[in-house]
Design an enzyme around this catalytic site. Structure first.
Site, PDB file in Angstrom:
ATOM      1  N   GLU A   1       0.820  -1.202   0.000  1.00 13.33           N
ATOM      2  CA  GLU A   1       0.000   0.000   0.000  1.00 13.33           C
ATOM      3  C   GLU A   1       0.863   1.264   0.000  1.00 13.33           C
ATOM      4  O   GLU A   1       0.585   2.222  -0.728  1.00 13.33           O
ATOM      5  CB  GLU A   1      -0.930   0.009   1.222  1.00 13.33           C
ATOM      6  CG  GLU A   1      -1.901  -1.161   1.255  1.00 13.33           C
ATOM      7  CD  GLU A   1      -1.371  -2.348   2.046  1.00 13.33           C
ATOM      8  OE1 GLU A   1      -2.174  -3.011   2.710  1.00 13.33           O
ATOM      9  OE2 GLU A   1      -0.141  -2.606   1.995  1.00 13.33           O
TER      10      GLU A   1
ATOM     11  N   CYS B   1      -2.384  -3.736   7.232  1.00 14.92           N
ATOM     12  CA  CYS B   1      -1.977  -3.916   8.620  1.00 14.92           C
ATOM     13  C   CYS B   1      -2.404  -2.721   9.465  1.00 14.92           C
ATOM     14  O   CYS B   1      -2.573  -1.601   8.962  1.00 14.92           O
ATOM     15  CB  CYS B   1      -0.475  -4.134   8.712  1.00 14.92           C
ATOM     16  SG  CYS B   1       0.538  -2.778   8.077  1.00 14.92           S
TER      17      CYS B   1
ATOM     18  N   ARG C   1      21.901 -21.218  -4.875  1.00 20.23           N
ATOM     19  CA  ARG C   1      22.983 -20.744  -5.745  1.00 20.23           C
ATOM     20  C   ARG C   1      22.369 -19.759  -6.751  1.00 20.23           C
ATOM     21  O   ARG C   1      21.718 -20.172  -7.704  1.00 20.23           O
ATOM     22  CB  ARG C   1      23.666 -21.928  -6.419  1.00 20.23           C
ATOM     23  CG  ARG C   1      24.440 -22.769  -5.424  1.00 20.23           C
ATOM     24  CD  ARG C   1      25.162 -23.939  -6.058  1.00 20.23           C
ATOM     25  NE  ARG C   1      24.284 -25.073  -6.310  1.00 20.23           N
ATOM     26  CZ  ARG C   1      23.928 -25.983  -5.390  1.00 20.23           C
ATOM     27  NH1 ARG C   1      24.349 -25.865  -4.149  1.00 20.23           N
ATOM     28  NH2 ARG C   1      23.149 -26.999  -5.712  1.00 20.23           N
TER      29      ARG C   1
ATOM     30  N   CYS D   1      -0.325   0.251   7.476  1.00 14.37           N
ATOM     31  CA  CYS D   1      -0.792   0.653   6.147  1.00 14.37           C
ATOM     32  C   CYS D   1      -2.203   1.242   6.197  1.00 14.37           C
ATOM     33  O   CYS D   1      -2.551   2.096   5.378  1.00 14.37           O
ATOM     34  CB  CYS D   1      -0.762  -0.545   5.204  1.00 14.37           C
ATOM     35  SG  CYS D   1       0.902  -1.117   4.863  1.00 14.37           S
TER      36      CYS D   1
ATOM     37  N   LEU E   1      14.737 -39.499   6.827  1.00 15.93           N
ATOM     38  CA  LEU E   1      14.089 -38.312   7.379  1.00 15.93           C
ATOM     39  C   LEU E   1      12.847 -37.947   6.566  1.00 15.93           C
ATOM     40  O   LEU E   1      11.812 -37.589   7.139  1.00 15.93           O
ATOM     41  CB  LEU E   1      15.066 -37.136   7.415  1.00 15.93           C
ATOM     42  CG  LEU E   1      14.527 -35.841   8.027  1.00 15.93           C
ATOM     43  CD1 LEU E   1      14.002 -36.081   9.438  1.00 15.93           C
ATOM     44  CD2 LEU E   1      15.604 -34.759   8.043  1.00 15.93           C
TER      45      LEU E   1
ATOM     46  N   LEU F   1      23.323 -26.381   1.531  1.00  9.00           N
ATOM     47  CA  LEU F   1      21.878 -26.120   1.624  1.00  9.00           C
ATOM     48  C   LEU F   1      21.521 -24.677   1.271  1.00  9.00           C
ATOM     49  O   LEU F   1      20.483 -24.174   1.697  1.00  9.00           O
ATOM     50  CB  LEU F   1      21.356 -26.452   3.027  1.00  9.00           C
ATOM     51  CG  LEU F   1      21.540 -27.896   3.495  1.00  9.00           C
ATOM     52  CD1 LEU F   1      21.007 -28.070   4.918  1.00  9.00           C
ATOM     53  CD2 LEU F   1      20.862 -28.876   2.550  1.00  9.00           C
TER      54      LEU F   1
ATOM     55  N   SER G   1      20.771 -34.552  16.444  1.00 11.13           N
ATOM     56  CA  SER G   1      20.589 -34.927  17.847  1.00 11.13           C
ATOM     57  C   SER G   1      21.785 -35.690  18.405  1.00 11.13           C
ATOM     58  O   SER G   1      21.922 -35.824  19.625  1.00 11.13           O
ATOM     59  CB  SER G   1      19.320 -35.763  18.001  1.00 11.13           C
ATOM     60  OG  SER G   1      19.374 -36.920  17.186  1.00 11.13           O
TER      61      SER G   1
END
Length: 376
Positions: A56, A79, A211, A88, A311, A208, A237
């Site tokens: 906005e 908001c 690129r 906003c 996982l 991770l 863990s």
């Protein structure tokens, strides 16, 4: 509520503007805004990066004095609170906007409806619900976090046509094509965070990271100064990671997941590394559901699982995956190669997990399947 053809046209434009922020706004939602006066668009804007002006405000800056007595089309309720930027709703009121058409209310239960009330109390007419389904699709991860307290989870897998991810020896580079790997880079870039296990990070010495030079056409959609890396999360863990791994050579945020109460001497980590402790599940491993709750508190809307079969299978068995992205290469690797998933306990067809295919397309020489899980 009645909407005109022009209303639909302007809101559709606002949705298209919102999508421009898909690589840069995390953890904030993507929002677009169009200002219309006397049938003419006088300002457009979208949220480009967390901490910068909202949609906005950017549209109002372009419209200038023409914002007075205009109609604003916004994809998400403006908001009403002070964060890193002013509210906003206040900006729209001060600009003299006469009407605000909103695709959907803010899903955050603590603020939902407050922006609308602020506008209406200032005498500004509001209309809500135009193209709401399309607007929800733009921010599906943000909405899920706000409504359920956990992120949206995508699990990415890559295999041969016969469902293998590596040879018996462990050789796996590269099963899929360069085009598929480029597509995965874009998927990473759209994610708030990427999660993997210590095994994968150690075996592949994985970073991770996204690129930037491998984003292909998406590079044109990302201003270099707005480029961001997703949070990198590793379940460790057993305290197996060490600072010499390539993962720690990159300055973007890293979260290491430990089991609550299972203490061990931590290495000296750099400032971008934080440790989050999570309760153990009945099997002694990290409780993935509770971990997702913790990650949501870190602002993670969309979590990408890029991990080994164990996982990935654990996420799927716990029914925590919303969508599967499977890249299949036109290769046959044989019975002795390592299979895509391990789902112990599935012995009958009736126990198989059912998915709904959302999209199938060719990526380079491969095919990419997107499928949602039926969590009934």
């Amino acid at each position: 509520m009645n909407f005109s053809n022009n209303d639909y046209q302007y809101m559709q434009r606002a949705i298209e503007l919102a999508k421009k922020g898909e690589y840069t706004t995390s953890p904030n939602p993507m929002v677009g805004c169009v200002l219309v006066k006397d049938g003419t668009v006088v300002g457009e804007g979208w949220h480009q990066k967390a901490g910068l002006g909202h949609a906005e405000v950017n549209a109002l800056a372009i419209a200038g004095s023409n914002a007075s007595q205009s109609t604003a089309y916004v994809t998400l309720e403006p908001c009403s609170h002070f964060g890193r930027t002013p509210p906003c709703s206040k900006a729209l009121i001060e600009a003299g906007v006469k009407e605000v058409v909103i695709a959907m209310q803010d899903p955050n239960p603590q603020v939902s409806g407050r922006g609308i009330r602020m506008l209406e109390e200032a005498g500004i007419k509001t209309k809500v619900g135009l193209l709401e389904a399309s607007a929800r699709q733009v921010n599906v991860g943000f909405i899920k976090r706000m409504e359920t307290g956990i992120p949206r989870v995508i699990c990415k897998l890559a295999s041969s046509l016969d469902g293998k991810i590596a040879m018996k020896s462990g050789e796996s580079k590269w099963i899929t094509s360069a085009e598929s790997r480029e597509d995965v880079q874009r998927l990473r870039a759209r994610s708030c965070a990427v999660i993997s296990g210590a095994d994968t990070v150690i075996t592949d010495d994985a970073r991770l990271t996204v690129r930037y030079q491998q984003l292909g056409f998406a590079q044109q959609a990302i201003k270099t100064e707005y480029f961001r890396q997703p949070i990198r999360i590793v379940i460790d863990s057993q305290y197996r990671l060490h600072p010499d791994l390539a993962l720690f050579n990159e300055p973007s945020p890293i979260i290491l997941i430990r089991i609550n109460g299972k203490t061990q001497q931590e290495p000296t980590w750099q400032d971008n590394v934080s440790v989050v402790e999570v309760d153990a599940a009945a099997n002694g491993k990290v409780d993935l559901a509770k971990m997702l709750e913790q990650l949501a508190s870190h602002g993670v809307n969309n979590l990408l699982v890029e991990a080994g079969g164990k996982l990935a299978s654990a996420f799927i068995q716990a029914q925590l995956v919303d969508e599967l992205w499977l890249y299949q290469a036109p290769k046959l690797m044989g019975a002795e190669a390592i299979s895509l998933l391990a789902l112990p306990g599935v012995e009958k067809l009736a126990q198989a997990q059912h998915l709904a295919i959302n999209d199938i397309r060719k990526i380079g020489a491969d095919i990419r399947i997107r499928a949602s899980f039926n969590k009934q």
